[in-house]
Write an enzyme that holds these catalytic residues in place. Structure first.
Site, PDB file in Angstrom:
ATOM      1  N   CYS A   1      11.126   9.011  -1.433  1.00 30.54           N
ATOM      2  CA  CYS A   1      11.323   8.746  -2.729  1.00 30.54           C
ATOM      3  C   CYS A   1      11.938  10.106  -3.639  1.00 30.54           C
ATOM      4  O   CYS A   1      13.159  10.485  -2.795  1.00 30.54           O
ATOM      5  CB  CYS A   1      10.241   8.527  -3.709  1.00 30.54           C
TER       6      CYS A   1
ATOM      7  N   HIS B   1       9.661   3.383  -1.079  1.00 28.53           N
ATOM      8  CA  HIS B   1       8.279   3.575  -0.868  1.00 28.53           C
ATOM      9  C   HIS B   1       7.767   2.895   0.499  1.00 28.53           C
ATOM     10  O   HIS B   1       7.120   1.709   0.444  1.00 28.53           O
ATOM     11  CB  HIS B   1       7.327   3.277  -1.994  1.00 28.53           C
TER      12      HIS B   1
ATOM     13  N   GLU C   1       4.955   3.334   2.047  1.00 27.46           N
ATOM     14  CA  GLU C   1       3.349   2.816   1.907  1.00 27.46           C
ATOM     15  C   GLU C   1       3.265   1.536   1.041  1.00 27.46           C
ATOM     16  O   GLU C   1       2.194   1.012   0.957  1.00 27.46           O
ATOM     17  CB  GLU C   1       2.918   3.978   1.282  1.00 27.46           C
TER      18      GLU C   1
END
Length: 209
Positions: free
Chosen positions: A83, A189, A191
Site C-alpha cells: 500500500c 492489501h 492481508e
C-alpha cells in the site's frame, strides 16, 4: 532462537497485526519491529503503510528505518512494500515533497476526480482485478493475476515499464504491483484479499533469491 520468516517494519503507520496474522494463516512466522538493526539483518522485510507520504518518510528517516530497509534491499533479500509502503519504495509522490527510498524508479500521482466528465470516486476502495504483465520471481502467484482489495488515493507510475508486475484499471491504467530484482511493491492489501492475497504472502515468506 529461530529467526522469523518475515520482519515487518514498525514505524508507527500500517496494519501490522493483520499482516502478521495473515502470514500465520499460511504457516509462516513474522516479527514486528522498530529496531533498524533487526530490519537491516532480516531474511525478508515487509514495509507496510497507511496515511500521508511525507509523514511516513519523516518517521522512516527519524527512526533510521529507511536506511535499514535500503540496507536490507542492498543485501539482496526479498523486500516488499505494501500500500503506502509500495509508494515509499519509489522516488517520491505527488502527495508530498520529501523523497522516497528510491529503490524503484517512479512516482505516485493522485487519481483524477473525474474522467471524461464522469465523476471518479477517490479513494479507490474495493475489489479490482490485477492483470499480469510479467512473471514474478518473489511472488509467483501474482503472475496469474487475480482480484484484490484496494484502498488508495494515489497510484504509482514507474519510469521503466519492465518493472510492472500487474496492471489495474481505475479511471486509468496504473501499476498495481511492481518488481525490480529483489524488491516488490504491492498497492493492494494482500492481508485483506482472501485466497489471492494469502497466496502472495505465502510466496513472499518462502522466497529465497
Amino acid at each position: 532462537m529461530t529467526r522469523p520468516d518475515v520482519t515487518v517494519v514498525d514505524y508507527g503507520v500500517g496494519n501490522l497485526g493483520s499482516l502478521r496474522n495473515a502470514l500465520a494463516k499460511v504457516g509462516h512466522t513474522a516479527e514486528i519491529t522498530g529496531d533498524p538493526e533487526i530490519v537491516a539483518a532480516a531474511d525478508r522485510v515487509i514495509l507496510p503503510g497507511v496515511g500521508a507520504f511525507d509523514r511516513a518518510v519523516e518517521r522512516l528517516s527519524e527512526s533510521g528505518l529507511g536506511d535499514a530497509v535500503r540496507t536490507a534491499a542492498g543485501r539482496g533479500i526479498p523486500v516488499a512494500g505494501v500500500c503506502l509502503g509500495m509508494q515509499l519504495l519509489m522516488d517520491g509522490s505527488e502527495e508530498g515533497e520529501r523523497p522516497g527510498l528510491g529503490l524503484i524508479g517512479g512516482r505516485a500521482h493522485r487519481f483524477p476526480s473525474s474522467i471524461d466528465g464522469a465523476r471518479l470516486l477517490v479513494p479507490h476502495m474495493g475489489w479490482s482485478a490485477a492483470v499480469a504483465a510479467k512473471p514474478s520471481r518473489i511472488a509467483p502467484a501474482l503472475s496469474s493475476g487475480g482480484r484484490y482489495y484496494f484502498v488508495h488515493s494515489y497510484a504509482v507510475d514507474v519510469d521503466d515499464p519492465a518493472d510492472v508486475l500487474t496492471w489495474t484499471d481505475y479511471g486509468r491504467r496504473y501499476a498495481s504491483s511492481v518488481e525490480r530484482d529483489n524488491v516488490l511493491g504491492i498497492q493492494f492489501h494482500p492481508e485483506k484479499s482472501h485466497r489471492f492475497g494469502l497466496a502472495i504472502l505465502r510466496d513472499f515468506a518462502g522466497a529465497s533469491l
